[in-house]
Design a protein around this motif. Structure first.
Motif, PDB file in Angstrom:
ATOM      1  N   GLU A  96       0.831  -1.207   0.000  1.00 42.17           N
ATOM      2  CA  GLU A  96       0.000   0.000   0.000  1.00 42.17           C
ATOM      3  C   GLU A  96       0.858   1.247   0.000  1.00 42.17           C
ATOM      4  OE1 GLU A  96      -3.345   0.362   0.185  1.00 42.17           O
ATOM      5  OE2 GLU A  96      -3.995  -1.686   0.542  1.00 42.17           O
ATOM      6  N   ALA A  97       2.002   1.150   0.637  1.00 43.87           N
ATOM      7  CA  ALA A  97       2.889   2.307   0.695  1.00 43.87           C
ATOM      8  C   ALA A  97       3.713   2.444  -0.582  1.00 43.87           C
ATOM      9  CB  ALA A  97       3.815   2.188   1.905  1.00 43.87           C
ATOM     10  N   GLY A  98       3.417   1.605  -1.565  1.00 45.31           N
ATOM     11  CA  GLY A  98       4.117   1.714  -2.837  1.00 45.31           C
ATOM     12  C   GLY A  98       5.514   1.135  -2.819  1.00 45.31           C
ATOM     13  N   PHE A 139       6.810 -12.546  -3.246  1.00 48.37           N
ATOM     14  CA  PHE A 139       7.345 -13.482  -4.216  1.00 48.37           C
ATOM     15  C   PHE A 139       8.071 -14.637  -3.528  1.00 48.37           C
ATOM     16  CE2 PHE A 139       8.265 -14.112  -8.646  1.00 48.37           C
ATOM     17  CZ  PHE A 139       9.354 -14.956  -8.638  1.00 48.37           C
ATOM     18  N   VAL A 146       2.946  -9.863 -11.635  1.00 49.31           N
ATOM     19  CA  VAL A 146       3.021  -8.548 -12.268  1.00 49.31           C
ATOM     20  C   VAL A 146       1.635  -7.897 -12.252  1.00 49.31           C
ATOM     21  CG1 VAL A 146       3.534  -7.313 -14.393  1.00 49.31           C
ATOM     22  CG2 VAL A 146       4.959  -9.230 -13.716  1.00 49.31           C
ATOM     23  N   TRP A 153       0.596  -6.413  -8.919  1.00 51.40           N
ATOM     24  CA  TRP A 153       1.179  -5.114  -8.627  1.00 51.40           C
ATOM     25  C   TRP A 153       0.592  -4.029  -9.530  1.00 51.40           C
ATOM     26  CZ3 TRP A 153       3.948  -2.438  -5.237  1.00 51.40           C
ATOM     27  CH2 TRP A 153       4.600  -1.267  -5.666  1.00 51.40           C
ATOM     28  N   GLU A 154       0.621  -4.292 -10.841  1.00 48.66           N
ATOM     29  CA  GLU A 154       0.193  -3.272 -11.799  1.00 48.66           C
ATOM     30  C   GLU A 154      -1.243  -2.835 -11.570  1.00 48.66           C
ATOM     31  OE1 GLU A 154       0.763  -4.498 -15.760  1.00 48.66           O
ATOM     32  OE2 GLU A 154       2.951  -4.354 -15.669  1.00 48.66           O
ATOM     33  N   LEU A 199      13.230 -11.285 -12.960  1.00 45.71           N
ATOM     34  CA  LEU A 199      12.381 -10.998 -14.115  1.00 45.71           C
ATOM     35  C   LEU A 199      11.159 -10.199 -13.711  1.00 45.71           C
ATOM     36  CD1 LEU A 199      12.326 -14.274 -16.203  1.00 45.71           C
ATOM     37  CD2 LEU A 199      12.436 -11.978 -17.161  1.00 45.71           C
ATOM     38  N   VAL A 200      10.505 -10.692 -12.682  1.00 41.26           N
ATOM     39  CA  VAL A 200       9.269 -10.046 -12.240  1.00 41.26           C
ATOM     40  C   VAL A 200       9.566  -8.652 -11.685  1.00 41.26           C
ATOM     41  CG1 VAL A 200       7.411 -10.127 -10.553  1.00 41.26           C
ATOM     42  CG2 VAL A 200       8.018 -12.167 -11.833  1.00 41.26           C
ATOM     43  N   MET A 201      10.562  -8.548 -10.823  1.00 35.43           N
ATOM     44  CA  MET A 201      10.853  -7.253 -10.202  1.00 35.43           C
ATOM     45  C   MET A 201      11.220  -6.218 -11.252  1.00 35.43           C
ATOM     46  SD  MET A 201      10.082  -7.826  -7.143  1.00 35.43           S
ATOM     47  CE  MET A 201      10.505  -6.265  -6.409  1.00 35.43           C
ATOM     48  N   GLN A 222      10.080  -6.095 -14.260  1.00 35.37           N
ATOM     49  CA  GLN A 222       8.848  -5.660 -14.908  1.00 35.37           C
ATOM     50  C   GLN A 222       8.070  -4.694 -14.029  1.00 35.37           C
ATOM     51  OE1 GLN A 222       6.404  -8.641 -17.000  1.00 35.37           O
ATOM     52  NE2 GLN A 222       8.044 -10.056 -16.459  1.00 35.37           N
ATOM     53  N   LEU A 223       8.160  -4.874 -12.756  1.00 38.04           N
ATOM     54  CA  LEU A 223       7.419  -4.009 -11.847  1.00 38.04           C
ATOM     55  C   LEU A 223       7.919  -2.578 -11.920  1.00 38.04           C
ATOM     56  CD1 LEU A 223       7.037  -6.048  -8.575  1.00 38.04           C
ATOM     57  CD2 LEU A 223       5.619  -6.056 -10.610  1.00 38.04           C
ATOM     58  N   ASN A 248       6.957  -0.761 -15.123  1.00 42.08           N
ATOM     59  CA  ASN A 248       5.590  -0.303 -15.322  1.00 42.08           C
ATOM     60  C   ASN A 248       5.100   0.708 -14.326  1.00 42.08           C
ATOM     61  OD1 ASN A 248       4.619  -1.637 -17.651  1.00 42.08           O
ATOM     62  ND2 ASN A 248       4.954  -3.543 -16.567  1.00 42.08           N
ATOM     63  N   ARG A 249       5.859   0.847 -13.269  1.00 36.43           N
ATOM     64  CA  ARG A 249       5.369   1.794 -12.275  1.00 36.43           C
ATOM     65  C   ARG A 249       6.123   3.108 -12.355  1.00 36.43           C
ATOM     66  NH1 ARG A 249       1.811   1.837  -7.652  1.00 36.43           N
ATOM     67  NH2 ARG A 249       0.357   0.195  -8.069  1.00 36.43           N
ATOM     68  N   ARG A 300       4.542   8.974  -6.807  1.00 39.30           N
ATOM     69  CA  ARG A 300       3.466   8.531  -5.918  1.00 39.30           C
ATOM     70  C   ARG A 300       4.029   7.685  -4.788  1.00 39.30           C
ATOM     71  NH1 ARG A 300      -1.506   5.136  -7.695  1.00 39.30           N
ATOM     72  NH2 ARG A 300      -0.032   4.465  -9.216  1.00 39.30           N
ATOM     73  N   LYS A 301       4.993   6.863  -5.131  1.00 43.72           N
ATOM     74  CA  LYS A 301       5.577   5.964  -4.127  1.00 43.72           C
ATOM     75  C   LYS A 301       6.139   6.772  -2.982  1.00 43.72           C
ATOM     76  CE  LYS A 301       9.682   3.160  -3.538  1.00 43.72           C
ATOM     77  NZ  LYS A 301      10.693   2.358  -4.178  1.00 43.72           N
ATOM     78  N   PHE A 355       3.530   8.231  -0.728  1.00 42.40           N
ATOM     79  CA  PHE A 355       2.901   7.261   0.163  1.00 42.40           C
ATOM     80  C   PHE A 355       3.733   7.070   1.411  1.00 42.40           C
ATOM     81  CE2 PHE A 355      -0.209   4.423  -2.300  1.00 42.40           C
ATOM     82  CZ  PHE A 355      -0.780   5.525  -2.888  1.00 42.40           C
ATOM     83  N   VAL A 356       5.009   6.855   1.190  1.00 43.08           N
ATOM     84  CA  VAL A 356       5.881   6.586   2.333  1.00 43.08           C
ATOM     85  C   VAL A 356       5.888   7.776   3.275  1.00 43.08           C
ATOM     86  CG1 VAL A 356       8.240   6.132   3.037  1.00 43.08           C
ATOM     87  CG2 VAL A 356       7.298   5.033   1.009  1.00 43.08           C
TER      88      VAL A 356
END
Lengths: 191, 404
Positions: free
Chosen positions: A13-15, A24, A54, A57-58, B68-70, B72-73, B76-77, B83-84, B87-88
Motif C-alpha cells: 500500500e505504501a508503494g 514473491f 506482475v 502489482w500493476e 524478471l518479475v521485479m 517488470q514491476l 511499469n510503475r 506517488r511511491k 505514500f511513504v
C-alpha cells in the motif's frame, strides 16, 4: 509467519516494491507447483504465475485483499489464470474438479522449503529401486507402463515397489515433520 | 482397509495425466462410494503432492524468476514513482504523532514481557529452542526489548525506526538528507543466548544476527565510509554503494566489503574469526600486519585470533549460512563444537564426564526449532554417548553398551 501478510500488504500500500519481493519469496514456488497440477508443465506454470505477480502489482489488486485472505486470493487468481490459459490452447480441464480445488490449495500452501527438505531426506532413506520407481511415477509423472519400460522391470514390480515405497515414505514422514535428520559419522568410535 | 491395486494405479495415473477415461471414471465412482474412500483419496494426495513437490522444487529457479518479475514491476510503475515517495512520506507523518505516544508505552510493556519470559524460562526449568528476540540500546542509552512483532515503531529524531516481522529492525526510513552535517549516532543491537534477530541499516544493508551477538552501528551512515562493529555471528547482505565501502570491525580486525553477501563468525570462545563469502568480494586486514587478504565467492577465511594466521579454502557455503534459514548444518564437526553451537541457541551448560566423546564427529542437519531432547536422542541412538539433562545443565558421558 501469520503476521507477515499484514506487513506485506502494508508495504505494498505504501508503494514499496520490497513488499513484492517478500510476497514473491513466500508464494512463488507454492503457486508454481499449484499451477503445475493444472498445466502439467513446469515452465508454463512459471510463466503464468509470473504474469499473476506482475498483474497483482500493476493493477494494485492488493487493495481489496484482507491479510487473512491474501493466500486464498493468490491461489484463486492463479487457478483462474491456468484455466484461461488452458482454454486458450484448447486443453480440457479434467482432473481437478471444484471439490478438489480446495484441498489442492491447502496442500499447495502447506508445501514449504522445510517440508521439501524433509521429504527429500525421507526419499534418500528408501532402497534404491523403490526410490527410483517413486520418483518416476510421482515426480516425473510416468504411467506404470512407462516406468516399467524405463527401468527395465515388469509392471508388477512397479506396482509392488511403488506401494511399498509410498507406504514407507508415509511412515518416515509421519511424526518426523519438525525433526532433525542426523546422519552419522566419521571417526573412531566403536573400538 | 487398503485401496485395491487397480484403484491405486488409476488414481496415480490420473494425477500424472496418464489415465484413460475409464480409469478416471473408476476413481470418481470409487470416491463417491463412501466417505472413507474420499478420506483415503485425500490422504494419498497429501503424500503425492509432497513427494511431487519435493521432486520439482529445485527445478523452479525462483531467483531468476524474481529478477524478471521485479524488473517488470519497476518498468511499469515508472509513472507512479513520485506517488511511491508520497505514500511513504504520508505514512511517516501520520505515524510520527503516534510514535511519541506509543514509544513510551511500548518500552514499558516490552520490559515487563521480556522479564516475564526470562523468569518463565527459569521456572519451567526446560531447555527450549531460541526465538526472535534482542535488545536495542539507543544513542542516548535507552534500552528497548525487541520481539518479532509488527507495527511497533520506535521514536527517533528525524525518521522512524520500525520493527516488523519481515525486515526485523529497520532503519531504512531514517532520513538520509543532510548527513554531512549530522554526527554519527551509534545504536547497539544485542542478541542474547537463544536469540536471533534481523536488522536493516539505513542504507538498506540487511544483517541477520545469531545468538550471543552484538552489533554496533550508526543510525545513519555519515561520511564516505560505512562502519559497523561486531562480536558474535552475523550474515550480511550489503547494499551496493561504490562510493562508500562497507567495513566490519571485529576487535581490531577489519573486513572491507563492496556490495556483497557474507557470513562472519567471531565468537570470543571460538578463538577464531571465520568469514565465508557467498557473493561479491571482501578483503581482510588485521590491525597488526596491515596486509590485505582477498576472498572470492565460495571461499572461507579462518583467522586465528591469537596469532593472526589465516587459512583460506573453498567450502560449501550453505553449511555456514544455514543458521540464517533456521537450521544447523554440520559437515564432519566434532561433538564439542556442535554442543557449543547448540548451547548458544538452546541456552544450557555442558559438562563432559567422558572427555573422549568430544571428538566424535557428525554430519547432519537439525532444524533450529527441534526439541533438544530429540537432538540428544538421535545422537544416543547411533553412538555410545549418553546425555542427562538437569535444569539447564547437560551432562555428557560415554556409556558401555552391552554387546548385541
Amino acid at each position: 509467519m501469520r503476521n507477515e501478510n499484514a506487513d506485506i500488504l502494508r508495504h505494498l500500500e505504501a508503494g514499496d516494491t520490497g513488499g513484492m519481493t517478500v510476497l514473491f519469496d513466500r508464494y512463488y514456488r507454492p503457486l508454481v507447483l499449484f499451477a503445475d497440477t493444472f498445466l502439467r508443465d513446469l515452465t508454463w506454470a512459471e510463466d503464468v504465475v509470473q504474469e499473476q505477480f506482475v498483474k497483482f502489482w500493476e493493477r494494485a489488486l492488493f487493495r481489496n485483499v484482507h491479510e487473512r485472505a491474501l493466500s486464498t486470493f493468490l491461489f484463486t487468481l492463479t487457478k483462474n489464470a491456468c484455466i484461461n490459459a488452458m482454454e486458450k490452447r484448447g486443453i480440457q480441464t479434467e482432473d481437478i474438479s471444484a471439490q478438489d480445488y480446495d484441498f489442492v490449495e491447502e496442500e499447495a500452501e502447506e508445501l514449504d522449503e522445510r517440508t521439501v527438505f524433509t521429504v527429500r531426506q525421507a526419499l534418500e532413506r528408501l532402497p534404491q529401486r523403490m526410490k527410483e520407481v517413486v520418483v518416476c511415477v510421482v515426480c516425473e509423472g510416468c504411467s506404470y507402463a512407462e516406468a516399467a519400460e524405463r527401468m527395465g522391470i515388469s509392471v508388477n514390480t512397479v506396482k509392488t515397489s511403488l506401494r511399498k515405497g509410498m507406504k514407507e515414505l508415509r511412515e518416515l514422514l509421519e511424526g518426523k515433520k519438525d525433526f532433525l535428520v542426523l546422519l552419522l559419522f566419521g571417526g573412531k568410535i566403536f573400538s | 482397509m487398503e485401496i485395491s491395486d487397480n484403484i491405486y494405479q488409476s488414481i496415480l495415473e490420473s494425477w500424472s495425466g496418464k489415465a484413460t477415461p475409464e480409469q478416471r471414471e473408476l476413481v470418481a465412482k470409487w470416491r463417491r462410494e463412501s466417505p472413507e474412500h474420499e478420506a483415503r483419496y485425500r490422504e494419498l494426495f497429501h503424500l503425492y503432492y509432497q513427494v511431487n513437490g519435493a521432486g520439482k522444487y529445485d527445478k523452479i529457479d525462483a531467483e531468476t524468476a524474481r529478477s524478471l518479475v521485479m524488473r517488470q514491476l519497476s518498468g511499469n510503475r515508472k509513472s507512479g514513482k513520485g506517488r511511491k515517495k508520497r505514500f511513504v512520506w504520508y505514512w511517516r507523518v501520520a505515524a510520527a504523532s503516534v510514535i511519541l505516544f506509543l514509544g513510551i508505552w511500548l518500552f514499558v510493556a516490552n520490559q515487563d514481557e521480556y522479564q516475564r519470559l526470562e523468569s518463565n524460562g527459569v521456572e519451567i526449568a526446560g531447555i527450549v529452542p531460541g526465538e526472535t528476540k534482542a535488545r536495542l540500546i539507543m544513542g542516548d542509552g535507552k534500552i528497548i526489548n525487541l520481539f518479532d512483532r509488527n507495527d511497533e515503531i520506535m521514536q527517533s529524531e528525524d525518521g522512524a525506526i520500525v520493527n516488523d516481522s519481515i525486515y526485523g529492525l529497520s532503519y531504512r526510513l531514517m532520513s538520509t538528507i543532510d548527513t554531512v552535517q549530522r554526527k554519527e549516532v551509534f545504536n547497539v543491537l544485542q542478541v542474547p543466548t537463544g536469540g536471533f534477530y534481523r536488522l536493516e541499516l539505513s542504507d538498506g544493508t540487511q544483517v541477520w544476527l545469531n545468538a550471543e551477538t552484538e552489533l554496533r552501528y550508526p543510525v545513519c551512515f555519515v561520511g564516505n565510509e560505512r562502519k559497523v562493529y561486531l562480536t558474535g555471528e552475523a550474515y550480511f547482505k550489503v547494499a551496493k554503494d561504490v562510493n562508500r565501502p562497507f567495513r566490519v570491525f571485529v576487535e581490531e580486525k577489519e573486513i572491507r566489503v563492496l556490495g556483497t553477501s557474507f557470513n562472519v563468525c567471531a565468537y570470543p570462545d571460538d578463538q577464531m574469526i571465520t568469514t565465508t563469502l557467498v557473493e561479491g568480494s571482501v578483503g581482510f586486514r588485521t590491525g597488526k600486519s596491515g596486509q590485505e587478504i582477498k576472498l572470492k565467492p565460495g571461499f572461507q577465511c579462518r583467522m586465528n585470533v591469537v596469532d593472526g594466521s589465516c587459512l583460506t579454502e573453498k567450502v560449501d557455503v550453505s553449511i555456514y549460512t544455514a543458521w540464517v534459514d533456521g537450521r544447523f548444518v554440520f559437515q564432519f564437526m566434532n561433538l564439542e563444537t556442535i554442543m557449543r553451537q547448540l548451547q548458544r541457541w538452546y541456552d544450557f551448560e555442558t559438562i563432559y564426564l567422558s572427555p573422549e566423546v568430544r571428538d566424535y564427529e557428525f554430519r547432519g542437519v537439525i532444524e533450529r526449532n527441534s526439541k533438544i531432547e530429540d537432538v540428544f536422542r538421535a545422537i544416543e541412538l547411533t553412538t555410545d554417548v549418553k546425555f542427562s539433562i538437569e535444569g539447564k545443565t547437560v551432562t555428557v558421558r560415554r556409556e558401555n553398551k552391552k554387546s548385541h
